[in-house]
Scaffold this motif. Sequence first.
Motif, short mmCIF file in Angstrom:
data_model
loop_
_atom_site.label_atom_id
_atom_site.label_comp_id
_atom_site.label_asym_id
_atom_site.label_seq_id
_atom_site.Cartn_x
_atom_site.Cartn_y
_atom_site.Cartn_z
N GLY A 246 0.80 -1.22 0.00
CA GLY A 246 0.00 0.00 0.00
C GLY A 246 0.83 1.26 0.00
N ASN A 247 2.16 1.15 -0.22
CA ASN A 247 3.04 2.31 -0.24
C ASN A 247 3.45 2.66 -1.66
N VAL A 248 4.10 3.80 -1.81
CA VAL A 248 4.63 4.22 -3.11
C VAL A 248 6.09 4.63 -2.91
N THR A 249 6.84 4.65 -3.99
CA THR A 249 8.25 5.01 -3.92
C THR A 249 8.50 6.35 -4.60
N LEU A 250 9.10 7.25 -3.84
CA LEU A 250 9.52 8.54 -4.36
C LEU A 250 11.02 8.52 -4.60
N TYR A 251 11.47 9.37 -5.52
CA TYR A 251 12.90 9.57 -5.74
C TYR A 251 13.16 11.07 -5.73
N ARG A 252 14.33 11.44 -5.21
CA ARG A 252 14.74 12.84 -5.25
C ARG A 252 16.07 12.94 -5.98
N CYS A 253 16.11 13.86 -6.93
CA CYS A 253 17.33 14.13 -7.70
C CYS A 253 17.59 15.63 -7.62
N GLY A 254 18.57 16.02 -6.81
CA GLY A 254 18.72 17.45 -6.53
C GLY A 254 17.55 17.89 -5.68
N ASP A 255 16.75 18.86 -6.17
CA ASP A 255 15.54 19.27 -5.45
C ASP A 255 14.28 18.80 -6.17
N HIS A 256 14.46 17.92 -7.16
CA HIS A 256 13.33 17.42 -7.94
C HIS A 256 12.86 16.10 -7.35
N VAL A 257 11.56 16.01 -7.02
CA VAL A 257 10.98 14.81 -6.44
C VAL A 257 9.99 14.21 -7.44
N LEU A 258 10.06 12.89 -7.61
CA LEU A 258 9.20 12.22 -8.59
C LEU A 258 8.71 10.89 -8.06
N LEU A 259 7.67 10.39 -8.71
CA LEU A 259 7.16 9.05 -8.45
C LEU A 259 7.79 8.09 -9.44
N SER A 260 8.00 6.84 -9.04
CA SER A 260 8.51 5.86 -9.97
C SER A 260 7.92 4.49 -9.66
N ALA A 261 7.54 3.79 -10.73
CA ALA A 261 6.97 2.45 -10.57
C ALA A 261 8.04 1.38 -10.43
N GLY A 262 9.29 1.74 -10.64
CA GLY A 262 10.38 0.78 -10.54
C GLY A 262 11.67 1.48 -10.17
N PRO A 263 12.73 0.71 -9.90
CA PRO A 263 13.99 1.33 -9.47
C PRO A 263 14.64 2.15 -10.57
N LEU A 264 15.32 3.21 -10.16
CA LEU A 264 16.13 4.03 -11.06
C LEU A 264 17.60 3.67 -10.85
N VAL A 265 18.42 4.01 -11.80
CA VAL A 265 19.85 3.73 -11.64
C VAL A 265 20.43 4.63 -10.56
N ALA A 266 21.67 4.38 -10.18
CA ALA A 266 22.23 5.01 -8.99
C ALA A 266 22.37 6.53 -9.11
N ARG A 267 22.80 7.03 -10.29
CA ARG A 267 23.12 8.46 -10.39
C ARG A 267 23.05 8.92 -11.84
N THR A 268 22.89 10.22 -12.00
CA THR A 268 22.77 10.78 -13.35
C THR A 268 24.06 10.62 -14.13
N GLY A 269 25.20 10.53 -13.44
CA GLY A 269 26.49 10.41 -14.11
C GLY A 269 26.65 9.11 -14.88
N LEU A 270 25.75 8.14 -14.69
CA LEU A 270 25.81 6.92 -15.48
C LEU A 270 25.30 7.13 -16.90
N CYS A 271 24.63 8.27 -17.13
CA CYS A 271 24.18 8.61 -18.48
C CYS A 271 25.35 9.25 -19.24
#
Length: 350
Positions: A246-271
Motif C-alpha cells: 500500500g506504499n509508493v516510492t519517491l525519488y529525489r534528484c537534486g531538489d526534484h521529487v518524482l514518483l517511480s513504478a520501478g527502481p532508477l539507476v544510482a546516479r545521473t552520471g551513469l548517463c
Amino acid sequence: MIFSVMASGTTCRLLQRRLSSTVATATATRPSMAELRGRRSEVFGREQARQRALYPRIEKIEVQLHGPGLDGTTLVMNKGLSTPLSCAKHLTEFHVTASAVAMVDGEQWSLHRPLTRSCSLSLHSFRDADPALVNQAYWRSCASLLGQVMETSFKDDFLVELLSAPELPVTSGAFCHDVVLDPQLDSWLPTEEALRSLSRGAQQLIHQNLVWEPLEVAPPVALEVFSHSRFKQEEVEKMAAESPQGNVTLYRCGDHVLLSAGPLVARTGLCNQYEVTAVHSLGSGPRGLQRRVQGLSLPLQLQAHHTVWRKLRARAEKQVGVPVAPEACPPPPDAPTPISDPTPTATPSV
C-alpha cells in the motif's frame, strides 16, 4: 446618448482594470516552479529524517553476495543504514562506479535504498551477460531526467505540470515523458535550438552526477508532496492501490521529487550521450494541451559511433507507440499558430 456611450466605455475600462488586477494578483500569489520544487523536497527530507530515526541503535545484518567472483562472500552491515552501494564499497572500484541497480532476495532494489534485513544481494551493471534489468532501469531513469529537464528549463513564470512517464521497452527507440505546459505556451512549437537547449539542460544534470535517492512512503506523505498536482495525486492513489504494502516510492534528484513504478539507476552520471529529440502534441484534455517529450540516451559504459547515433536519433524523433491517455482528445484539425520561441531558456537553471 453620448453620455451613455461614454459611461459604457468608462465602465468597460474599469472592468478591464479590475480583471487585469485580479489576474496579476492570482499570478503573484501562485507559487513558482522553484517554490513548488522546494516544498516537495522539504517534505521528502522531513520524511527521510523520520524514517532514519526509526533505527536509533545499530543492529547488524548479514548480506550474502552473489555474482561473478562473489559467491560465498558474506558482509556484516548495519540494518536500516547500509545500502547496496555501501556493500559495493567493500568490494572493488568497478563495483562502486559501474553498478547501476541491485537485486535483494530476488527483488529489484535501488543502490541507495537501505537494507532492513539479512538478505542475499547481487549488483548489476550494463556489462552483465543479460542486461535487461539494468537497461529497463536506465530507460526509466532517462525518462525521469527528461521530466526534470522540462520542469526546470522554462522561465519561472511558466508553470509546467508533469504527467506520466510511460513505461517503454528499450526497443521502442525512445523514452518519453508527458507534460502540460503553461496555457501561454499552447501555440509554442519547439525549434531545433529549443531541443538543443533542453539537451544541454540534461547534460548539466548528468555532469553534476546527482544521486537518485529512493524513499518508500505511505500515500498521505506522497499526497502532501504532490499537493499542487491533482494528476500526481491520482497517480499516487493508483500506485498505492496496486502495491502489496500500500506504499509508493519517491525519488529525489537534486531538489526534484518524482514518483517511480520501478527502481532508477544510482546516479545521473551513469548517463552519457543524451538528447531531447522531439515534442509531439497529444491534443487537448481537462488539464490543457498535452505533449509527449521524447529523448534518446546511451549509458557511460556503452557508446555509439556518430553515424549509428544519427540513425538512432532519427528513429527517436518519431512518436513512440504508446496508448494515449483516456483524458487526451485527438489533436485539433487546425494546428495552432506558432509564437516566438522565448522558452526554454538558453541556459536552463538547475
